[in-house]
Design a protein around this motif. Structure first.
Motif, short mmCIF file in Angstrom:
data_model
loop_
_atom_site.label_atom_id
_atom_site.label_comp_id
_atom_site.label_asym_id
_atom_site.label_seq_id
_atom_site.Cartn_x
_atom_site.Cartn_y
_atom_site.Cartn_z
N LEU A 172 1.97 31.73 61.48
CA LEU A 172 2.38 32.77 60.53
C LEU A 172 2.17 32.32 59.08
CD1 LEU A 172 3.61 35.57 60.98
CD2 LEU A 172 5.85 34.59 60.51
N TYR A 173 2.56 31.07 58.79
CA TYR A 173 2.38 30.52 57.43
C TYR A 173 0.89 30.41 57.09
CZ TYR A 173 7.30 29.25 56.64
OH TYR A 173 8.64 29.28 56.42
N LEU A 174 0.10 30.00 58.08
CA LEU A 174 -1.34 29.85 57.85
C LEU A 174 -1.98 31.20 57.54
CD1 LEU A 174 -3.70 27.77 57.94
CD2 LEU A 174 -4.07 28.49 60.31
N ILE A 175 -1.61 32.23 58.31
CA ILE A 175 -2.14 33.58 58.07
C ILE A 175 -1.73 34.06 56.68
CG2 ILE A 175 -1.98 36.01 58.78
CD1 ILE A 175 -1.70 34.98 61.69
N SER A 176 -0.46 33.83 56.35
CA SER A 176 0.04 34.24 55.02
C SER A 176 -0.72 33.52 53.91
CB SER A 176 1.53 33.93 54.94
OG SER A 176 2.03 34.21 53.66
N PHE A 177 -0.99 32.22 54.12
CA PHE A 177 -1.72 31.41 53.14
C PHE A 177 -3.14 31.96 52.94
CE2 PHE A 177 -4.38 27.60 52.25
CZ PHE A 177 -3.82 27.23 51.04
N ILE A 178 -3.81 32.27 54.05
CA ILE A 178 -5.18 32.79 53.97
C ILE A 178 -5.18 34.18 53.30
CG2 ILE A 178 -7.15 33.60 55.35
CD1 ILE A 178 -6.38 31.34 57.37
N PHE A 182 -6.75 36.66 49.33
CA PHE A 182 -7.28 38.02 49.17
C PHE A 182 -6.25 38.93 48.48
CE2 PHE A 182 -9.26 36.06 52.88
CZ PHE A 182 -10.59 36.13 52.53
N GLY A 183 -5.29 38.29 47.83
CA GLY A 183 -4.30 39.04 47.05
C GLY A 183 -3.28 39.77 47.90
N SER A 184 -3.14 39.36 49.14
CA SER A 184 -2.17 40.01 50.02
C SER A 184 -1.25 38.95 50.63
CB SER A 184 -2.93 40.77 51.12
OG SER A 184 -2.02 41.43 51.94
N SER A 185 -0.22 39.37 51.31
CA SER A 185 0.65 38.41 52.00
C SER A 185 1.48 39.14 53.04
CB SER A 185 1.57 37.70 51.01
OG SER A 185 2.54 38.59 50.55
N ILE A 186 2.11 38.34 53.90
CA ILE A 186 3.02 38.93 54.88
C ILE A 186 4.36 39.08 54.16
CG2 ILE A 186 4.10 38.67 57.14
CD1 ILE A 186 1.76 36.80 57.88
N GLY A 187 4.70 40.31 53.83
CA GLY A 187 5.82 40.56 52.93
C GLY A 187 7.15 39.95 53.30
N PHE A 188 7.55 40.09 54.57
CA PHE A 188 8.92 39.71 54.93
C PHE A 188 9.17 38.20 54.85
CE2 PHE A 188 6.73 39.40 59.01
CZ PHE A 188 7.25 38.24 59.54
N ILE A 189 8.09 37.39 54.88
CA ILE A 189 8.27 35.94 54.82
C ILE A 189 8.93 35.55 53.49
CG2 ILE A 189 7.06 33.73 54.62
CD1 ILE A 189 5.05 34.67 56.59
N HIS A 190 8.51 36.21 52.43
CA HIS A 190 8.98 35.82 51.10
C HIS A 190 10.04 36.76 50.54
CE1 HIS A 190 5.60 33.12 51.32
NE2 HIS A 190 4.78 34.13 51.51
N SER A 191 10.34 37.84 51.25
CA SER A 191 11.27 38.83 50.69
C SER A 191 12.71 38.31 50.74
CB SER A 191 11.17 40.14 51.47
OG SER A 191 12.01 40.09 52.60
#
Lengths: 259, 50
Positions: A172-178, A182-191
């Motif tokens: 999950l962290y790796l996908i979020s990092f990648i 591209f200027g996007s992220s998995i929102g709930f990880i950092h919310s």
């Protein structure tokens, strides 16, 4: 049997440091003289040394940040620690015999990262760092007591659960990092919403349970008379988990404070 | 020194002391003498593998 197969695929421990072959290829074990075998005392001492080294470099970056008041002043050291620490960790994982040299280097470099990140968080949320340190070492003490007294008994299924959860978090962290590139992220990880805090709590729990695997590995290594250098390797593995736990607690506290 | 530092600093200190003291002792018998322990793949000594 299915559990065994999954373990073979996923690795033998939640901690990436502990691969299935941790003790296998170069272990001299009981054939070595008693003075050259891994002990609990030796591992505790070496963990203490690594903690002191980490604290030393962390305080340098911390002081530099608060003297300049400018995050840019520590960015070079932070990146040096991040990239160098990753290199030292990978080297230690693949060359355990070098752990006496690479583990202290890892601790020194990670100190740069922790000092920098902690200073940035402290500037934003005063008092947060001592809370994170207290909760990290508090968790370490409580889980060690629980393990030594037999209250928590790690089994193969327990390890499978931690392996699966740690692997999931890493992916999950790796996908979020990648996605970040591209200027996007998995929102709930950092919310800082309920879901984000729930996620952080889950990650903290998994990081903490990795400590139990560390204790079990160290206990087993000492019981079986693993080679002396495994004390450094055991101390290194504890450091990896403690640093992860500390950073996750820091993130969780920051989310709570930002609400 | 504020309340925050005393409480969490104390917690850190106690945690470290527990680690430095209890960490040196072997786990209790109920932890060591059980059949479902994790096999860390290192019972390869004397050419034996589980």
């Amino acid at each position: 049997m299915q559990n065994r197969n999954a373990l073979a695929v996923l690795g033998r421990s939640g901690n990436p440091v502990f691969r299935g072959s941790t003790f296998a290829p170069d272990a001299t074990f009981a054939t070595a003289p008693a003075a050259e075998r891994m002990t609990l005392s030796g591992t505790v001492n070496k963990t203490g040394i690594l903690l002191i080294l980490c604290l030393a470099t962390a305080s340098i970056v911390w002081n530099r940040f608060f003297e300049s008041g400018n995050p840019a002043s520590i960015m070079g050291l932070l990146w040096l620690g991040l990239i160098g620490g990753l290199g030292a960790a990978i080297t230690t994982m693949f060359k355990r015999q070098w752990a006496a040299m690479t583990a202290p280097i890892y601790a020194l470099l990670q100190g740069l990262v922790l000092g920098g990140i902690s200073a940035i968080f402290e500037a934003q949320y005063p008092g947060i760092v001592i809370q994170a340190i207290g909760l990290t070492f508090g968790t370490l003490g409580v889980l060690l007591l629980a393990y030594k007294s037999g209250w928590i008994k790690p089994t193969e299924n327990f390890r499978l659960m931690i392996v699966a959860a740690t692997g999931g978090i890493a992916i999950l962290y790796l996908i979020s990092f990648i996605m970040g590139f591209f200027g996007s992220s998995i929102g709930f990880i950092h919310s800082n919403g309920l879901f984000g805090i729930g996620f952080s709590l889950f990650v903290v729990a998994i990081a903490a349970l990795n400590l139990v695997l560390d204790f079990d590995f160290i206990e087993a290594g000492a019981e079986q008379g693993a080679p002396k250098y495994m004390e450094w390797f055991g101390a290194f593995s504890l450091m990896v988990t403690l640093i992860w736990l500390y950073l996750e607690i820091l993130r969780l506290l920051a989310k709570l404070r930002s609400r | 020194m504020g309340f925050n530092e005393i409480v969490f600093g104390g917690m850190a200190l106690i945690g470290i002391l527990i680690f430095l003291y209890i960490g040196r002792y072997r786990a209790g018998a109920s932890q060591r003498n059980r059949g479902n322990k994790i096999r860390w793949n290192f019972l390869a000594r004397r050419g034996r593998r589980r």
